[in-house]
Design a protein around this motif. Structure first.
Motif, PDB file in Angstrom:
ATOM      1  N   GLY A  86       8.699   2.725  -5.160  1.00 48.79           N
ATOM      2  CA  GLY A  86       8.403   2.816  -3.730  1.00 48.79           C
ATOM      3  C   GLY A  86       7.636   4.066  -3.367  1.00 48.79           C
ATOM      4  O   GLY A  86       6.745   4.034  -2.506  1.00 48.79           O
ATOM      5  N   THR A  87       7.970   5.192  -4.024  1.00 52.69           N
ATOM      6  CA  THR A  87       7.262   6.436  -3.726  1.00 52.69           C
ATOM      7  C   THR A  87       5.790   6.337  -4.132  1.00 52.69           C
ATOM      8  O   THR A  87       4.894   6.716  -3.370  1.00 52.69           O
ATOM      9  N   VAL A  88       5.545   5.814  -5.331  1.00 52.82           N
ATOM     10  CA  VAL A  88       4.166   5.692  -5.811  1.00 52.82           C
ATOM     11  C   VAL A  88       3.369   4.726  -4.930  1.00 52.82           C
ATOM     12  O   VAL A  88       2.266   5.051  -4.455  1.00 52.82           O
ATOM     13  N   ILE A  89       3.939   3.535  -4.698  1.00 52.37           N
ATOM     14  CA  ILE A  89       3.216   2.527  -3.916  1.00 52.37           C
ATOM     15  C   ILE A  89       3.024   2.991  -2.479  1.00 52.37           C
ATOM     16  O   ILE A  89       1.955   2.807  -1.882  1.00 52.37           O
ATOM     17  N   GLY A  90       4.056   3.606  -1.898  1.00 54.42           N
ATOM     18  CA  GLY A  90       3.961   4.058  -0.517  1.00 54.42           C
ATOM     19  C   GLY A  90       2.888   5.106  -0.324  1.00 54.42           C
ATOM     20  O   GLY A  90       2.130   5.066   0.656  1.00 54.42           O
ATOM     21  N   MET A  91       2.798   6.056  -1.248  1.00 56.45           N
ATOM     22  CA  MET A  91       1.785   7.095  -1.117  1.00 56.45           C
ATOM     23  C   MET A  91       0.386   6.569  -1.408  1.00 56.45           C
ATOM     24  O   MET A  91      -0.579   6.941  -0.739  1.00 56.45           O
ATOM     25  N   VAL A  92       0.279   5.700  -2.412  1.00 58.11           N
ATOM     26  CA  VAL A  92      -1.038   5.167  -2.766  1.00 58.11           C
ATOM     27  C   VAL A  92      -1.603   4.289  -1.660  1.00 58.11           C
ATOM     28  O   VAL A  92      -2.818   4.287  -1.406  1.00 58.11           O
ATOM     29  N   THR A  93      -0.749   3.543  -0.989  1.00 57.22           N
ATOM     30  CA  THR A  93      -1.223   2.635   0.066  1.00 57.22           C
ATOM     31  C   THR A  93      -1.292   3.299   1.437  1.00 57.22           C
ATOM     32  O   THR A  93      -1.602   2.637   2.431  1.00 57.22           O
ATOM     33  N   SER A  94      -0.988   4.588   1.511  1.00 62.56           N
ATOM     34  CA  SER A  94      -1.090   5.284   2.797  1.00 62.56           C
ATOM     35  C   SER A  94      -2.553   5.490   3.176  1.00 62.56           C
ATOM     36  O   SER A  94      -3.459   5.363   2.342  1.00 62.56           O
ATOM     37  N   ARG A  95      -2.777   5.835   4.413  1.00 64.04           N
ATOM     38  CA  ARG A  95      -4.148   6.035   4.889  1.00 64.04           C
ATOM     39  C   ARG A  95      -4.793   7.275   4.269  1.00 64.04           C
ATOM     40  O   ARG A  95      -6.009   7.444   4.355  1.00 64.04           O
ATOM     41  N   ALA A  96      -3.967   8.123   3.665  1.00 64.04           N
ATOM     42  CA  ALA A  96      -4.522   9.292   2.996  1.00 64.04           C
ATOM     43  C   ALA A  96      -5.314   8.899   1.750  1.00 64.04           C
ATOM     44  O   ALA A  96      -6.247   9.599   1.352  1.00 64.04           O
ATOM     45  N   ILE A  97      -4.948   7.804   1.122  1.00 60.85           N
ATOM     46  CA  ILE A  97      -5.633   7.328  -0.081  1.00 60.85           C
ATOM     47  C   ILE A  97      -6.516   6.132   0.233  1.00 60.85           C
ATOM     48  O   ILE A  97      -7.683   6.061  -0.153  1.00 60.85           O
ATOM     49  N   MET A  98      -5.958   5.161   0.950  1.00 57.75           N
ATOM     50  CA  MET A  98      -6.693   3.954   1.294  1.00 57.75           C
ATOM     51  C   MET A  98      -7.059   3.976   2.778  1.00 57.75           C
ATOM     52  O   MET A  98      -6.385   4.612   3.584  1.00 57.75           O
ATOM     53  N   LYS A  99      -8.082   3.263   3.110  1.00 58.62           N
ATOM     54  CA  LYS A  99      -8.450   3.135   4.510  1.00 58.62           C
ATOM     55  C   LYS A  99      -7.445   2.236   5.221  1.00 58.62           C
ATOM     56  O   LYS A  99      -6.723   1.469   4.585  1.00 58.62           O
ATOM     57  N   GLU A 100      -7.388   2.344   6.515  1.00 58.68           N
ATOM     58  CA  GLU A 100      -6.449   1.544   7.300  1.00 58.68           C
ATOM     59  C   GLU A 100      -6.696   0.056   7.047  1.00 58.68           C
ATOM     60  O   GLU A 100      -7.827  -0.427   7.131  1.00 58.68           O
ATOM     61  N   ASN A 101      -5.609  -0.632   6.717  1.00 57.62           N
ATOM     62  CA  ASN A 101      -5.709  -2.047   6.368  1.00 57.62           C
ATOM     63  C   ASN A 101      -4.668  -2.810   7.182  1.00 57.62           C
ATOM     64  O   ASN A 101      -3.465  -2.705   6.917  1.00 57.62           O
ATOM     65  N   LYS A 148       7.436   1.260   3.434  1.00 56.32           N
ATOM     66  CA  LYS A 148       7.033   1.438   4.828  1.00 56.32           C
ATOM     67  C   LYS A 148       7.359   2.841   5.311  1.00 56.32           C
ATOM     68  O   LYS A 148       6.547   3.488   6.009  1.00 56.32           O
ATOM     69  N   LEU A 149       8.540   3.345   4.961  1.00 59.61           N
ATOM     70  CA  LEU A 149       8.929   4.704   5.343  1.00 59.61           C
ATOM     71  C   LEU A 149       7.984   5.733   4.730  1.00 59.61           C
ATOM     72  O   LEU A 149       7.501   6.641   5.425  1.00 59.61           O
ATOM     73  N   VAL A 150       7.728   5.617   3.425  1.00 54.95           N
ATOM     74  CA  VAL A 150       6.883   6.592   2.734  1.00 54.95           C
ATOM     75  C   VAL A 150       5.462   6.568   3.294  1.00 54.95           C
ATOM     76  O   VAL A 150       4.853   7.619   3.513  1.00 54.95           O
ATOM     77  N   ARG A 151       4.923   5.379   3.551  1.00 55.63           N
ATOM     78  CA  ARG A 151       3.572   5.275   4.101  1.00 55.63           C
ATOM     79  C   ARG A 151       3.489   5.947   5.474  1.00 55.63           C
ATOM     80  O   ARG A 151       2.563   6.722   5.755  1.00 55.63           O
TER      81      ARG A 151
END
Length: 261
Positions: A86-101, A148-151
């Motif tokens: 969850g930590t890895v996926i949450g951070m990778v899918t955040s807007r800091a790495i990916m654009k808003e989706n 969701k929390l991590v993102r």
């Protein structure tokens, strides 16, 4: 100040010891939890059977200790998977790495609304009941909430001054995530996992109680309550002992989640 600090450490240390005891208590079980002895049915507490025996002459204490190992094994194992993935996926899918989706946001919001029992029913239909099925169902349910929390928290931290300074100094995204943002999220992550562990414990007990448990050859607290609640008035200890363990374990997780900051 010292008194407050002492209370805080006691509120962390004592629940941790309780959880460790329930998880490893099966090592000190006085008897085989599955061994029946019809000549010892409903035996009173004694040196051989400290909590007495049930309708099949099985040692209640041994079943409680093994039940704690089964229940907390699933809870702690699932929490570890949730934390790592969850930590890895949450951070990778955040807007800091990916654009808003909007698709990812909508999918996570929709899936997190599904209760754990729905996942369990689907997986039981596919694989049958068992400890692995329960573990997968709970992990899938809670990892989505954790992501969701991590993102969300990662996106909030990205707008703070210390992150802006790191970006201005030329720090890479990986360094920003691991060195700057992650340490500021770890306390909230642990609080979420502790409260989720309490919820998982109650979910496992509830699943077993209504017959969606881990099978006849697995001892857990929910199945013990399900098997003995008919004898609550005649032999109250059969039901009250596992219920007490459930309450104590759940309170231990809640206390940890409240005091870890």
């Amino acid at each position: 100040m010292k008194t407050k600090r002492f209370r805080k450490w006691c509120a962390i240390f004592i629940p941790t010891l309780v959880i460790i005891f329930f998880f490893a208590g099966f090592l000190f079980a006085p008897n085989d939890p599955m061994k029946s002895n019809l000549l010892e049915r409903y035996a009173d507490p004694s040196a051989e059977y400290p909590f007495g025996t049930d309708a099949l002459g099985r040692c209640i204490l041994s079943r409680i200790l093994y039940g704690g190992w089964t229940t907390l094994g699933i809870v702690l194992g699932g929490s570890l998977i949730v934390f790592l993935l969850g930590t890895v996926i949450g951070m990778v899918t955040s807007r800091a790495i990916m654009k808003e989706n909007a698709l990812i946001d909508g999918l996570i919001n929709a899936v997190t609304a599904i209760p754990p029992i729905a996942y369990l029913i689907v997986f039981i239909g596919a694989w049958g009941s068992g400890a692995k099925t329960t573990l997968v169902a709970l992990t899938v349910s809670y990892i989505l909430r954790y992501i969701k929390l991590v993102r969300t928290r990662t996106d909030m931290e990205m707008g703070k001054a210390y992150v802006m300074c790191a970006i201005a100094s030329g720090a890479s995204k990986l360094r920003i995530m691991l060195i700057h943002i992650f340490p500021n999220l770890i306390a909230e992550m642990i609080r979420f996992l502790c409260l989720s562990c309490a919820d998982m414990t109650l979910s496992i007990v509830s699943f077993s109680f209504i017959g969606l448990g881990m099978g006849d050859n697995v001892v857990d607290w929910g199945s013990m309550v399900s098997e003995t609640h008919h004898y609550l008035l005649s032999y109250p200890g059969l039901t009250l002992y596992p219920v007490l363990m459930i309450v104590v374990c759940t309170m231990a997780f809640h206390t940890l989640g409240r005091w870890i900051e």
